[in-house]
Every structure is written in C-alpha cells, then in structure tokens.
Design a protein around this motif. Structure first.
Motif, short mmCIF file in Angstrom:
data_model
loop_
_atom_site.label_atom_id
_atom_site.label_comp_id
_atom_site.label_asym_id
_atom_site.label_seq_id
_atom_site.Cartn_x
_atom_site.Cartn_y
_atom_site.Cartn_z
N LYS A 63 -54.28 61.31 -17.11
CA LYS A 63 -53.08 60.47 -17.03
C LYS A 63 -52.59 60.37 -15.59
O LYS A 63 -52.19 59.29 -15.14
CB LYS A 63 -51.97 61.05 -17.91
N GLU A 65 -47.08 58.75 -24.02
CA GLU A 65 -47.16 57.50 -23.24
C GLU A 65 -47.14 56.29 -24.17
O GLU A 65 -46.44 55.31 -23.93
CB GLU A 65 -48.43 57.49 -22.40
N TYR A 121 -54.38 66.37 -23.27
CA TYR A 121 -54.79 64.97 -23.11
C TYR A 121 -54.17 64.09 -24.21
O TYR A 121 -53.58 63.04 -23.92
CB TYR A 121 -56.32 64.85 -23.16
N THR A 172 -50.23 63.87 -23.93
CA THR A 172 -49.76 62.92 -22.92
C THR A 172 -50.03 61.48 -23.36
O THR A 172 -49.22 60.59 -23.11
CB THR A 172 -50.45 63.18 -21.56
N ALA A 173 -51.18 61.26 -24.02
CA ALA A 173 -51.50 59.91 -24.50
C ALA A 173 -50.51 59.48 -25.59
O ALA A 173 -50.06 58.33 -25.62
CB ALA A 173 -52.92 59.88 -25.05
N TYR A 174 -50.15 60.43 -26.47
CA TYR A 174 -49.21 60.12 -27.55
C TYR A 174 -47.83 59.78 -27.00
O TYR A 174 -47.21 58.79 -27.40
CB TYR A 174 -49.11 61.32 -28.49
#
Length: 308
Positions: A115, A300, A293, A296-298
C-alpha cells in the motif's frame, strides 16, 4: 437566544461521552501499534482517518491549547492503556520465543509495504526520488553493521553519554506515531533499545530510582520528538510531499531485513535456533504479512465506498 432544555443537555453530554470513547478506542489502536514493532501508529492513524487532525492538533497545541488538548487527551489515554496492556505479553513472547515473535513483527511490516508503494506511485515518481528512497534505506541497513550493535546496557553502570543517546533514541521512537509507515518500536529493536526499555520497566521493582531516571529521560525524548517531528513532517509533506513519501517507502523497505540482521545481537541467548521456532516463525511471518495486506486493502476499499 434559544434556551437549552434538559433533554438537549442530556443529548450533548451523551454525544461528548461517545466521542470521548471513540477517540479513546482510536488511541488504544494507535498505542498498540506504537509498542508492536512492525506496525506503524502513523499508518493506523491514516487508516482511521485521524492522522491530519492529529498532526494539526499537535502542531497547534500552543496556538489553540484548549481545543488541541481536549482532542488529544482521550487519544493519549487510550494509547497509554494499550501500551500498559501489551507490555507483559510482548515481554513474555520475546523471552520465550524471540524468533517467531520477531518474524511476526517483520511480516506485519512487510504486509503494509504494497500500500505504501502504491500510494507513492499515485504521488508520482521522478529520477531524483531514487535518492529519497535509497538514502533512508541505506541508513537503516547501515545501522546493522555498526560494531557491537545489539541489546544496549541501561543498567546503573551505564556511561554518561548513554543518557544523551537515550534521549535521542526517545526522539526517534516518537516517529512511531508521527510518520506513516515508520515503526518507532521497530527502530528501537534494530538499535538494541527495545528489550532494554522493557527490562527497565520491570527493574522498577528492584532499582527504582535509576530505572525511573532512564524511563524519564526516554519519555522526555519521546515528548520533545513528538512535537518537533510533527511540525517537521507537516512542513515536509506540505513543501516536498512526493520526496518525503518516497523517503518513508525507503525506510520501510530497509526495516524488514534490518530487523532480521540484528536478531543475533538482540537475542544472543536464543542461539542456536530451534527447528520448531524457525518453522513457526516462517508461518507467522507469512501470516502477519497477509493479515496486514488484507487489512490495509479492506480499510482502503471501505474509505473509497460512498456513504449511503
């Protein structure tokens, strides 16, 4: 001029209490990140959409003391509570299973890197930014090759200059919250201060005054660094956002291998390594990276979703 009813007062008090505990919970999450090497309190502050407000409140504390103080107080209390709660579990894990614990820290840091890199690309990249990445990366990696790097002596026989270094290291530790992507605890572990600070807290029972002095100097360094670095980061992100961001990427890129390279110096008693610890450590390393990972993706993706 409208007069507040008892019901209005009740609603206002209820909203303020809810807001206090929301900030307290946010502070607790950030505080846990501050004490866990590999997790950046600054990154979590960004993910929780409180980073800009936090930096502004810190920077404006002298200009607008009352509002800034009331904003920061519940966050600080939550962070302190989380640090206190995490102290004994982390100390126990580092004593009983240092390699799996350190590899978990490294995995947590690695999982946040994609990210950071993607956000860096969004900000743009020029050839000169290679230096912004390379310099902090080289500094962090270079620390690993300082002679006798390892657990630092913070006992009563420490030299006079060790107190000055302790203060400076405290200032560096404040990076955990102020700079997104940077873990102050990770830096302490690389420099050999992390275990020593934890042990000093425990030593309050047996050597109170010296341990208190060590922790006070370290704490003063954190406080001064906290406000100084907050102002510096506000200036750098305002004037040189692209280069500053790539410098953070370089620091994070160097932190993971640096943490592993300094393992022997920090935990000499853990050698030779048990096969079971190596296997468990690798599993936890991969698990930590995957969890960070996807987390942070969730967050975002959730931030991008329009409110209904």
């Amino acid at each position: 001029m409208s007069v507040l009813t008892a019901e209005d007062v009740h609603k206002i008090i209820k909203m303020k209490v809810i807001d206090f505990f929301k900030k307290f919970g946010t502070g607790a999450v950030i505080g846990a990140a501050m004490i866990i090497p590999g997790v950046s309190g600054g990154t979590l502050a960004v993910l929780l959409n409180i980073y800009d407000k936090l930096i502004n409140a810190i920077s404006d504390l002298r200009k607008d003391f009352k509002n800034s103080f009331l904003f920061l107080l519940p966050i600080a209390l939550g962070a302190a509570a989380a640090v206190a709660a995490m102290y004994f579990p982390l100390k126990w894990l580092l004593e009983k299973a240092p390699l799996p614990t350190v590899l978990t820290f490294a995995g947590l840091m690695l999982g946040s890197f994609p990210k950071l890199f993607k956000d860096g690309i969004k900000n743009g990249f020029k050839i000169t930014d290679i230096f912004a990445v390379a310099i902090p990366l080289a500094v962090v990696m270079g620390i690993c090759f300082i002679p006798h790097i390892g657990a630092v002596n913070l006992g009563s026989d420490m030299r006079w200059y060790a107190y000055i270094l302790l203060f400076l290291v405290g200032m560096l530790a404040s990076c955990a919250l102020v700079i997104p992507g940077v873990s102050g605890s990770m830096l302490l572990l690389i420099l050999g201060y992390y275990n020593s600070i934890l042990n000093t807290v425990s030593a309050l029972k047996t050597d109170f005054w010296h341990s208190f002095l060590v922790l006070a100097i370290f704490g003063i360094g954190i406080i001064i660094g906290f406000f100084s670095i907050a102002k510096l980061m506000k200036f750098l992100f305002g004037k040189f956002p692209r280069g500053t961001y790539w410098a953070v990427v370089g620091f994070v890129a160097g932190s993971v291998p640096a943490l592993l390279l300094t393992f022997e110096g920090n935990f000499p008693e853990a050698l030779p390594l048990a096969t079971s610890h190596i296997i468990v450590g690798i599993i936890l390393f991969l698990t930590g990276a995957v969890l960070t990972y996807f987390f942070t993706a969730y967050v975002e993706a959730k931030a991008k979703k329009p409110e209904s």
